[in-house]
Enzyme design. Sequence first.
Site, PDB file in Angstrom:
ATOM      1  CB  SER A   1      -0.898  -0.026   1.236  1.00 32.15           C
ATOM      2  OG  SER A   1      -1.686   1.116   1.246  1.00 32.15           O
ATOM      3  N   GLY A   2       0.613   2.155  -0.945  1.00 28.78           N
ATOM      4  CA  GLY A   2       1.377   3.396  -1.035  1.00 28.78           C
ATOM      5  C   GLY A   2       2.599   3.306  -1.920  1.00 28.78           C
TER       6      GLY A   2
ATOM      7  CB  THR B   1      -3.615   3.664  -7.891  1.00 24.96           C
ATOM      8  OG1 THR B   1      -4.073   2.556  -7.136  1.00 24.96           O
ATOM      9  CG2 THR B   1      -4.781   4.348  -8.535  1.00 24.96           C
TER      10      THR B   1
ATOM     11  CG  ASN C   1      -1.964   5.606  -0.699  1.00 24.77           C
ATOM     12  OD1 ASN C   1      -1.943   6.826  -0.911  1.00 24.77           O
ATOM     13  ND2 ASN C   1      -2.083   4.717  -1.666  1.00 24.77           N
TER      14      ASN C   1
ATOM     15  CB  SER D   1      -5.379   3.501   0.568  1.00 25.09           C
ATOM     16  OG  SER D   1      -5.075   2.144   0.519  1.00 25.09           O
TER      17      SER D   1
ATOM     18  N   GLY E   1      -1.996  -4.319  -2.257  1.00 25.49           N
ATOM     19  CA  GLY E   1      -0.746  -4.997  -1.924  1.00 25.49           C
ATOM     20  C   GLY E   1      -0.844  -5.702  -0.574  1.00 25.49           C
TER      21      GLY E   1
ATOM     22  CD  GLU F   1      -4.094  -3.353   3.717  1.00 22.42           C
ATOM     23  OE1 GLU F   1      -4.321  -2.551   2.827  1.00 22.42           O
ATOM     24  OE2 GLU F   1      -4.985  -3.824   4.445  1.00 22.42           O
TER      25      GLU F   1
END
Length: 692
Positions: free
Chosen positions: A107-108, A112, A157, A160, A384, A386
């Site tokens: 994440s982050g 995206t 994020n 997110s 992703g 986590e």
Amino acid sequence: MEGALIARDRVGVQDFVLLDSHTSETAFLNNLRKRYQENLIYTYIGTLLVSVNPYKELDIYTMTQMQLYRGVNFFELPPHLYAIADNAYRVMCSEYNNHFILISGESGAGKTEASKKILQYYAVTCPTTEQLQIVRDRLLLSNPVLEAFGNAKTLRNDNSSRFGKYMDIQFDFKGAPVGGHILSYLIEKSRVVHQNHGERNFHIFYQLLEGGDKDLLCWLGLERNPQKYSYLIQGRCAKVFSINDKNDWKIVRKAFSIIDFSEKDIEHLFGIVASVLHFGNIQFEEDSNGHAIIRNGTQIKWISKLLGVHLSILQEALTHRKIEARSEEVLSPLNVDLAFYARDAVAKAIYGRTFTWLVNKINGSLANKDSTRKTVIGLLDIYGFEVLDTNSFEQFCINYCNEKLQQLLIEMTLKAEQEEYELEGIEWEPIPYFNNKIICDLVEQKYKGIISILDEECLRPGEATDLSFLEKLEEKVGDHAHFVTRKLADQKTRKSIDWVDFRLLHYAGEVTYCAVGFLEKNNDLLYRNLKEVLCNSKNGIIRDCFLLSELDNRRRPETVATQFKNSLTSLIEILMSKEPSYVRCIKPNENKEPGKFDDYLIRHQVKYLGLMEHLRVRRAGFAYRRKYELFLQRYKSLCPATWPHWHGPAAEGVERLIKYIGYKPEEYKLGSLFCPRVQAKYKGCLGKREYK
Ligand code: ATP
Ligand code: MG
């Protein structure tokens, strides 16, 4: 020469394959760091792209840059997302096959953003006509709409993605984008009713309150201040510095009209968004019998208006449960806790299903109705791996999904690569790698896997609890090498474990899951009378989302985990039938700070993304490979014996060609005739790879 070496020393190598010390993780990290410090966020491992989030705007995404990468051989320019996008596109056009680009990372890490940049690249560089312009705009504008409803600020994020997304872009025979299709995966519904400290609900709620005009808010019965809504304030951060909700609202509103939403659709959609907020503000109190009653009728009146449902029936459904006893229906009053539970369940169900409706609606507007054959490039941007402080059912699903994608990568690259050499009869020294199939099996195996065990417990309503599920797990998979029971915790991982937890040793690290809520989230129950209310709604979207057929008691709906498992299985099938490209995104630090390269954090990601194994396999193998016929077709003009036509077997033509060009024997290998390939080593077959 000296200048080149100094430059290389400063900016590192642009393909890890060229590292002198290619097996050392430290050398890998040093190269990544050097490049990151020079704002060179992209590096290849062969054809895989490693990307490190810069956390600042770089001028590498301009129109000029896009034009630069268009139609240029992969290795001729510095590594870039555009090169990956362009390569997939060109191979698709010339070989007329389907592709996908898998973008992964935690994440982050920038997944995206990467997928949006690829989409923009196609929108700008592919041929188009005035007629197709609308498809292009719809493809691009589907993003802000889905992000508004499916993304949220989390601790990791500010934007997110709380759902998985796979998007096919369809191209016609001229290579023009003519349509698209989106598949979405498991939106995190629990966020609608609960957010952790420092996190927000989905963006759309704040956008509506900030940006919606006065008349709209008045019609929806909303106040502009998010502090007034219980579902928006649990994370205590309704306002986020990096997010401009007002501006985003304008973009979303414009997107709706381009994606072909009617005014009625929009009215119904915001009626639902507002209803969710009203549901959150409903409070219950106890009557003298200990039964729940609604404290204030204001919210429920708004909901009744916006969802087009009968006020008194809704009121009754929120405070009672319909039970079937001896073919008779009996209304049983709820206590306050159960009433809150029912309220949250209905808010989550409405939001979750509206999200699915939204995806379908967008798909309708992206659909290409003509029946000529099309090729596709799929973009996969999925949550992703986590690990949070408390990991629940959602993290279990997300991490299972990452195991499946890792398995796909192994199947399609590491394993496939090694098997290919064997098939071709080309000498090869096997590279060891960890095959995570054992963990996928632990989760998904029929009867014995964790999902099966969970489903079995869900079939024992009233008897089973989260704790009995834990006990079953211990009994059935307790001795699995990647599962840690409470009893064995200290021996296996040297860390004790709470009595409601279980721990899985994932390929990416160990994660402790709190079993509380697993059964409830997997069942995802909505009381029957609430369903009845919604099935009879006058709001078109709600009616589409809650079908009367659901009320048929004989049909037992699939559990959430099983649905997810099935959708992942079909996703993997979709992907396996296409040619892959990979983008591995890395998050450089936990503070969203530009320029900060946290060695420890990055080393961990390099490890679990399997980048070292990938590098080793790439180093040992040949970078460029083509079937004899295709190779000959492409390069025959370079040799008088093969130009303009070669009349013998393609393999022999290739051999003549290669000899004529003068490659040394160690620079190429010819595969067996049963599986004809020509493979040329790093120098590249033709058009030598230049490394700056
Ligand atoms: P999640 O799994 O939480 O959805 P993600 O991997 O999709 O995370 P992104 O939302 O793409 O992460 O990126 C997080 C933030 O990092 C972005 O909002 C942006 O601020 C920054 N970022 C990512 N990639 C880039 C880039 N190429 N250039 C500039 N900033 C970037
Ligand atoms: Mg994302």
